[in-house]
Write a protein that holds these residues in place. Structure first.
Motif, PDB file in Angstrom:
ATOM      1  N   ILE A  16     -16.139 -45.125  67.142  1.00 61.95           N
ATOM      2  CA  ILE A  16     -15.174 -45.565  66.133  1.00 61.95           C
ATOM      3  C   ILE A  16     -15.075 -47.088  66.201  1.00 61.95           C
ATOM      4  CG2 ILE A  16     -12.848 -45.278  65.200  1.00 61.95           C
ATOM      5  CD1 ILE A  16     -12.521 -42.808  66.905  1.00 61.95           C
ATOM      6  N   SER A  17     -15.100 -47.720  65.050  1.00 61.08           N
ATOM      7  CA  SER A  17     -14.991 -49.178  64.998  1.00 61.08           C
ATOM      8  C   SER A  17     -13.776 -49.604  64.188  1.00 61.08           C
ATOM      9  CB  SER A  17     -16.263 -49.793  64.400  1.00 61.08           C
ATOM     10  OG  SER A  17     -16.477 -49.304  63.092  1.00 61.08           O
ATOM     11  N   ILE A  18     -13.216 -50.750  64.558  1.00 57.59           N
ATOM     12  CA  ILE A  18     -12.125 -51.392  63.823  1.00 57.59           C
ATOM     13  C   ILE A  18     -12.749 -52.442  62.914  1.00 57.59           C
ATOM     14  CG2 ILE A  18     -10.020 -52.775  64.020  1.00 57.59           C
ATOM     15  CD1 ILE A  18      -9.719 -51.663  66.885  1.00 57.59           C
ATOM     16  N   VAL A  19     -12.395 -52.425  61.635  1.00 59.19           N
ATOM     17  CA  VAL A  19     -12.987 -53.354  60.679  1.00 59.19           C
ATOM     18  C   VAL A  19     -11.880 -54.066  59.907  1.00 59.19           C
ATOM     19  CG1 VAL A  19     -14.531 -53.638  58.709  1.00 59.19           C
ATOM     20  CG2 VAL A  19     -15.001 -51.859  60.419  1.00 59.19           C
ATOM     21  N   THR A  20     -11.896 -55.399  59.952  1.00 61.58           N
ATOM     22  CA  THR A  20     -11.007 -56.205  59.125  1.00 61.58           C
ATOM     23  C   THR A  20     -11.688 -57.522  58.837  1.00 61.58           C
ATOM     24  OG1 THR A  20      -8.818 -57.238  58.955  1.00 61.58           O
ATOM     25  CG2 THR A  20      -9.809 -57.169  61.139  1.00 61.58           C
ATOM     26  N   ASP A  21     -11.447 -58.072  57.646  1.00 57.61           N
ATOM     27  CA  ASP A  21     -12.068 -59.342  57.281  1.00 57.61           C
ATOM     28  C   ASP A  21     -11.113 -60.512  57.482  1.00 57.61           C
ATOM     29  OD1 ASP A  21     -10.288 -58.880  55.267  1.00 57.61           O
ATOM     30  OD2 ASP A  21     -11.737 -58.987  53.618  1.00 57.61           O
ATOM     31  N   VAL A  22     -10.029 -60.265  58.204  1.00 60.30           N
ATOM     32  CA  VAL A  22      -9.014 -61.288  58.441  1.00 60.30           C
ATOM     33  C   VAL A  22      -9.138 -61.795  59.872  1.00 60.30           C
ATOM     34  CG1 VAL A  22      -6.537 -61.743  58.594  1.00 60.30           C
ATOM     35  CG2 VAL A  22      -7.423 -60.306  56.767  1.00 60.30           C
TER      36      VAL A  22
END
Length: 654
Positions: free
Chosen positions: A203-209
């Protein structure tokens, strides 16, 4: 998601080692400047406790004094291998997330060794000679290096494995095969090297911030490698140091329904009225169900606090005077009265290097000192960068190899010239822990905050260990607001420490314990006078070190030790001004052909100095006189002397 469980059992049965745990994979040389290093261990049985084991790294260089000795040891107590018998030790960028972290560039690239022992890290202090006592397993490896024959002999290793044995080089890792030999191929961290065993659903955490202001919202997505076979629920938190659940709102209970592989949540940063400074939140997984692992974790987002404060005084670029008063206790400088020459200098040293009073802190403490002392008056969440004359967020302190866009600690008297390079600990231990120090303790210069300033990383490198003046005159376009600060710091250092000196010109071959150029520094002390920023800084450093920079409190002292007043007796009353910098005004300013000075009580001597410290004009004037000028456009310093008082104003010529 679990696949090929029968294969996992076969793998465990085929696992042939001489002990219960072996070194399964190592990636020492990675293409990301060694930010993806890892060591993987494998146990004969699943869920095996590593209590009582220690991992030791050895340098194998035959020509170095550190060769065939340890350089790193790591206790494995508390770690337990997974269902495949795997445990992963690596840097924060390794995916899946390691069970134990090491810093980037910890593992040397070769000719070196990794060894597993029964014991504790305390059994292997730095530079422990290689030993076979209590050895469990070892690998000797290289990167196109000659064999580390001593390590191989002691550790009973017959072959040194070359990580760069093929053209793919650093993108490969060294991996143990089922027969106990090693091969080099694409890394497989956290998994069996032959692809067998239990396969985890990552599982990965994805955010562009990467940065967000208080009051703003952002989305975070969670994605699995494969569609989940049953409903998946887990939690996250954003807590980190002072940042906690009171600082954000939003759903932190994450749910992915059976058949799905992604979901997102919206989080909002609370806009409070507290001046907490810029903070760092970390998005972190809670416990994950069996069969899942973290492909990344602790994703960092900087929260910019909009509740910063400003100071009543100005920056060095737009200085103020007389707002901040010295906190020197009554009588601090009384012993200087009436002294001159060598006696005056010695009396100064007796004050600022008194071993019964003065405190030495660590280089780690200096970072905390600079966050206070060099705080930007325009924004309490920033430090003021001396040479480049601008603010920068405190959180942008350099902790990685690249310094671009970051700030670090600039030694005004260079470490290499002062003989105190890396002389104190990089660990901060606070204001209440300190060592005594005296005039012969040159090592204390490494962490003496009176000459260490917050600075742009690349500009710090550009200055390097150059002398001031012709050798180093600041970055292109500098207004020179730092020059007097630099001068007074150098003068402080050469009085504080017996070995140090300041000389005319540029000492040949960067001579140790000497720094130039005295003539420039004397001019800079006059043209860029001590201001409120510098006085505030002096007060803060005093609370830590229990000594002051006397040339900030009394800039005129410089001339009594190195300048025009050498040999004359010093009296503090000589520094008392009959007018203040704030009482004077230059007009028009900017000027073209002339200017006048308002606020003069009587006639005054005027000297105009350019930003390089060169005098370009001298004359006498009064408040009623219009002074003609014929100067190239640019910024100048106007030094105004009336009776025993001196003030300096900036003049812009169009």
């Amino acid at each position: 998601m679990i696949k090929n469980a029968f294969g996992a059992l076969l793998m465990l049965c085929a696992f042939s080692v001489h002990a219960q745990v072996a070194i399964n994979e190592i990636d020492a040389d990675t293409p990301s400047t060694d930010e993806l290093e890892f060591i993987e261990l494998k146990s004969e049985t699943a869920n095996f406790s590593l209590d009582g084991y220690v991992l030791v790294l050895y340098n194998g260089s035959p020509t170095s004094s550190t060769g065939n000795k340890s350089y790193f040891a790591l206790d494995l107590d508390g770690l337990v291998t997974d269902i495949n018998g795997i445990i992963l030790i690596g840097t924060t960028l390794v995916s899946p997330v390691p069970d134990k972290f090491i810093s980037s560039n910890t593992i040397q690239n070769g000719q070196d060794a990794v060894a597993l022992y029964l014991g504790n890290a305390s059994d292997f202090p730095d530079q422990t000679p290689v030993t076979a006592t209590n050895l469990v397993d070892a690998i000797v490896y290289g990167n196109n290096n000659p064999d580390a024959t001593t390590l191989m002999s002691v550790l009973d290793v017959t072959h040194q494995v070359n990580e760069s044995m093929n053209s793919l080089g650093t993108v490969q890792s060294i991996q143990r095969k089922n027969d106990g030999s090693y091969e080099v191929k694409e890394p497989t961290p956290g998994a069996n090297n032959d692809g067998s065993g239990v396969t985890f659903n990552g599982i990965s955490i994805v955010t562009d911030v990467s940065q967000i202001n208080e009051g703003d919202s952002f989305q975070v997505a969670f994605t699995t490698q494969y569609a989940v076979s049953s409903d998946l629920s887990f939690t996250i938190n954003l807590n980190n140091s002072g940042f906690n659940s009171a600082d954000y709102t939003g759903n932190v209970n994450i749910f992915i329904p059976a058949g799905g592989n992604s979901v997102s949540t919206t989080l909002t940063i609370v806009d409070d009225a507290l001046d907490e400074g810029d903070e760092l939140l970390k998005i972190k997984f809670g416990s994950l169900p069996s069969g899942y692992n973290r492909l990344n974790d602790a994703i960092e987002i900087r929260v910019i606090d909009n509740d910063f404060t400003t100071a009543a005084w100005g920056t060095p670029l737009n200085p103020t005077y007389g707002i901040v008063s010295s906190t020197a206790p009554t009588g601090y400088y009384d012993s200087l009265e009436g002294l001159s020459g060598a006696a005056l200098r010695q009396a100064l040293q007796d004050i600022i290097a008194n071993p019964a009073v003065v405190r030495e802190h660590t280089y780690g403490d200096v970072t905390d000192i600079l966050n206070q002392a060099d705080q930007n008056p325009l924004n309490s969440n920033e430090v003021w960068l001396m040479y480049v004359e601008q603010g920068r967020a405190k959180y942008k302190f350099q902790t990685v190899s690249s310094s671009t866009g970051l700030w670090n600690r600039e030694h005004i008297y260079p470490q290499s010239r002062g003989g105190f390079a890396n002389a104190t600990s990089s660990t901060a231990d606070g204001i209440n822990i300190w060592d005594t120090t005296g005039p012969d303790d040159i090592a204390a210069g490494h962490s003496d905050a009176h000459h260490i300033r917050a600075e742009d990383g690349p500009e710090n490198s550009s200055r390097n260990n150059r002398d001031f003046g012709d050798d180093y005159n600041g970055p292109a376009g500098t207004a020179g607001s730092w020059r007097g600060d630099v001068a007074r710091s150098v003068f402080y250092m050469v009085v504080r420490y017996n070995l140090l000196s300041v000389v005319e010109g540029n000492p040949a071959d960067n001579t140790d314990y000497q720094l130039g150029d005295l003539n420039y520094l004397l001019a800079w002390n006059s043209t860029d006078p001590s201001d409120d920023f510098e006085m505030n800084r002096n007060n803060i450093v005093y609370t830590w070190q229990h000594n002051r920079n006397p040339f900030i409190d009394y800039p005129e002292l410089v001339d009594y030790i190195w300048g025009d007043n050498v040999g004359q007796p010093w009296h503090a009353s000589l520094s008392t001004a009959s007018f203040t910098n704030d009482s004077l005004i230059l007009f028009p300013n900017p000027a073209r052909d002339y200017f006048a000075i308002g606020g003069l009580p009587d006639s005054a001597q005027v000297e105009i100095v350019n930003v390089s410290g060169m005098s370009v004009s001298r004359f006498e004037t009064t408040a009623e006189t219009t002074n003609s000028i014929d100067l190239p456009s640019g910024m100048y310093f106007v030094r105004i002397t009336s009776e025993e008082a001196t003030a300096v104003k900036k003049l812009i010529v169009k």
